[in-house]
Design a protein around this motif. Structure first.
Motif, PDB file in Angstrom:
ATOM      1  N   GLU A 309       0.846  -1.190   0.000  1.00  0.00           N
ATOM      2  CA  GLU A 309       0.000   0.000   0.000  1.00  0.00           C
ATOM      3  C   GLU A 309       0.883   1.243   0.000  1.00  0.00           C
ATOM      4  OE1 GLU A 309      -4.160  -1.210   2.203  1.00  0.00           O
ATOM      5  OE2 GLU A 309      -2.609  -0.179   3.365  1.00  0.00           O
ATOM      6  N   ILE A 310       0.511   2.207  -0.826  1.00  0.00           N
ATOM      7  CA  ILE A 310       1.252   3.464  -0.924  1.00  0.00           C
ATOM      8  C   ILE A 310       0.269   4.619  -0.732  1.00  0.00           C
ATOM      9  CG2 ILE A 310       2.742   4.909  -2.357  1.00  0.00           C
ATOM     10  CD1 ILE A 310       3.595   2.381  -3.844  1.00  0.00           C
ATOM     11  N   ILE A 311       0.509   5.453   0.276  1.00  0.00           N
ATOM     12  CA  ILE A 311      -0.329   6.613   0.538  1.00  0.00           C
ATOM     13  C   ILE A 311       0.298   7.832  -0.135  1.00  0.00           C
ATOM     14  CG2 ILE A 311      -1.289   8.116   2.318  1.00  0.00           C
ATOM     15  CD1 ILE A 311      -1.209   5.783   4.242  1.00  0.00           C
ATOM     16  N   TYR A 312      -0.522   8.599  -0.837  1.00  0.00           N
ATOM     17  CA  TYR A 312      -0.012   9.739  -1.609  1.00  0.00           C
ATOM     18  C   TYR A 312      -1.130  10.759  -1.801  1.00  0.00           C
ATOM     19  CZ  TYR A 312      -2.525   7.438  -5.403  1.00  0.00           C
ATOM     20  OH  TYR A 312      -3.516   6.861  -6.161  1.00  0.00           O
ATOM     21  N   ARG A 313      -0.786  11.896  -2.370  1.00  0.00           N
ATOM     22  CA  ARG A 313      -1.762  12.924  -2.715  1.00  0.00           C
ATOM     23  C   ARG A 313      -1.865  13.045  -4.232  1.00  0.00           C
ATOM     24  NH1 ARG A 313      -3.645  16.730   0.888  1.00  0.00           N
ATOM     25  NH2 ARG A 313      -2.726  16.764   2.985  1.00  0.00           N
ATOM     26  N   GLY A 314      -3.013  13.495  -4.706  1.00  0.00           N
ATOM     27  CA  GLY A 314      -3.172  13.781  -6.118  1.00  0.00           C
ATOM     28  C   GLY A 314      -3.408  12.544  -6.963  1.00  0.00           C
ATOM     29  N   GLU A 315      -3.270  12.715  -8.281  1.00  0.00           N
ATOM     30  CA  GLU A 315      -3.482  11.645  -9.244  1.00  0.00           C
ATOM     31  C   GLU A 315      -2.145  11.038  -9.647  1.00  0.00           C
ATOM     32  OE1 GLU A 315      -6.409  10.552 -10.289  1.00  0.00           O
ATOM     33  OE2 GLU A 315      -7.508  12.019  -9.068  1.00  0.00           O
TER      34      GLU A 315
END
Length: 333
Positions: A309-315
């Motif tokens: 799982e990778i948490i990030y912002r945006g597209e």
């Protein structure tokens, strides 16, 4: 003659790992019942002998039901449907509390109770997960997949045993809040399980989640085809909440990967907030826990699947990441 609409019943799901303090919290909430209301409790124990029910005083105004021998989210689904139906018809409660076994996956219970069949009867409130604050320093405890799944499913997290928390527990709690910030949760500190009902009595807001085939498989669909939702492995999913996104993949535990290739791939990623993974590699089962300050990985117990799982912002387009990850398989079975 005007027919009044059926009043939807507020329904609370209170989950938590074994010994976290779910029943203590439940007992505290039950003391807040108005005299003119009937409240119901559905308790689920994994074994065949019920114990938790004996810890609650079954007085007038309470209806307590137990489901034994399995988890509400797995083998006891039909039993739960029957129990709830009978409870609603026989008792007509004003409020319901459901306490799954500590070995349960609350996300699956929430999915069941928000199906169309129940939507006209039940008003599912914010799911609550109880965590033992005095054990937050135990990495082998908090890194278990089931523990993490229960945290992700919660909108409100109640931290119990705060009087027993040491400095390491307090620091671990702050890191945990950062780690799960993508899930937009409220954290409450409980003393002897004392939480006011008004602090957890909010409407359920489901996290937007799409579980679909792997990106490489999605490319085989025509542009006018709808990509189906699936539940079997392997799959890719995206969860979004409060401006954050979580990109995840799950694969069968039978797949094996090259450890150093996977490690390099994870280390090469940019502009992320958190990376967590567990893989069966040529060097055994390995757990990865990355934050911007440190990259940690260690040998771990066998998992129920391979996952990242990778948490990030945006597209972001994760096609290249997935293609590289798949190329690092040792076995294809």
């Amino acid at each position: 003659m005007k027919i009044s609409p059926i009043q939807r019943i507020p329904t609370h799901i209170i989950s938590g790992f074994l010994g976290a303090g779910k029943t203590t919290l439940l007992k505290s909430l039950l003391t807040q019942k108005p005299e003119n209301e009937v409240w119901a409790v559905v308790m689920n124990e994994f074994g065949q002998i019920g114990v938790d029910q004996l810890l609650l005083v079954n007085e007038d105004g309470y209806a307590i039901r137990e489901l034994l021998g399995g988890c509400l989210c797995c083998s006891s689904q039909l039993s739960m449907q029957v129990t709830l139906s009978r409870l609603l018809s026989d008792t007509k409660p004003h409020r319901i509390f459901i306490e799954p076994t500590g070995l349960g996956h609350p996300a699956q219970i929430i999915e069941q109770l928000t199906e169309p069949h129940w939507q006209t009867r039940l008003d599912v409130r914010s799911p609550v997960t109880v965590v033992d604050g005095s054990r937050l320093h135990e990495s082998e405890w908090v890194q278990q997949n089931l523990y993490q799944d229960q945290l992700k499913a919660a909108q409100i997290i109640v931290v119990s045993h705060q009087d027993l928390m040491n400095e390491q527990d307090i620091n671990s709690l702050e890191l945990l809040k950062v780690e799960y910030q993508a899930y937009a949760q409220e954290w409450l500190m409980a003393s002897q399980g004392n939480i006011q009902l008004q602090d957890i009595d909010f409407s359920f807001k489901g996290t937007q989640r799409k579980i679909q085939p792997l990106l490489s498989i999605q490319k085989t669909f025509a542009s006018d085809q709808i990509v189906p939702e699936i539940k079997q492995l392997p799959y890719h999913y995206i969860e979004t909440a409060q401006g954050y996104s979580v990109a995840g993949w799950k694969f069968s535990k039978r797949l094996q990967f090259h450890f150093y290739d996977v490690l390099d791939l994870l280390c090469e990623q940019q502009d992320w907030l958190r990376i967590k993974a567990i893989f069966y590699t040529d060097q055994g089962w390995k757990a990865f826990n990355f934050n911007p300050e440190q990259f940690n990985y260690q040998t771990t117990d066998e998992s129920i699947d391979n996952r990242v799982e990778i948490i990030y912002r945006g597209e972001r387009d994760w096609s290249e990441f997935e293609a590289q990850l798949l190329s690092y398989q040792i076995s294809k079975s």
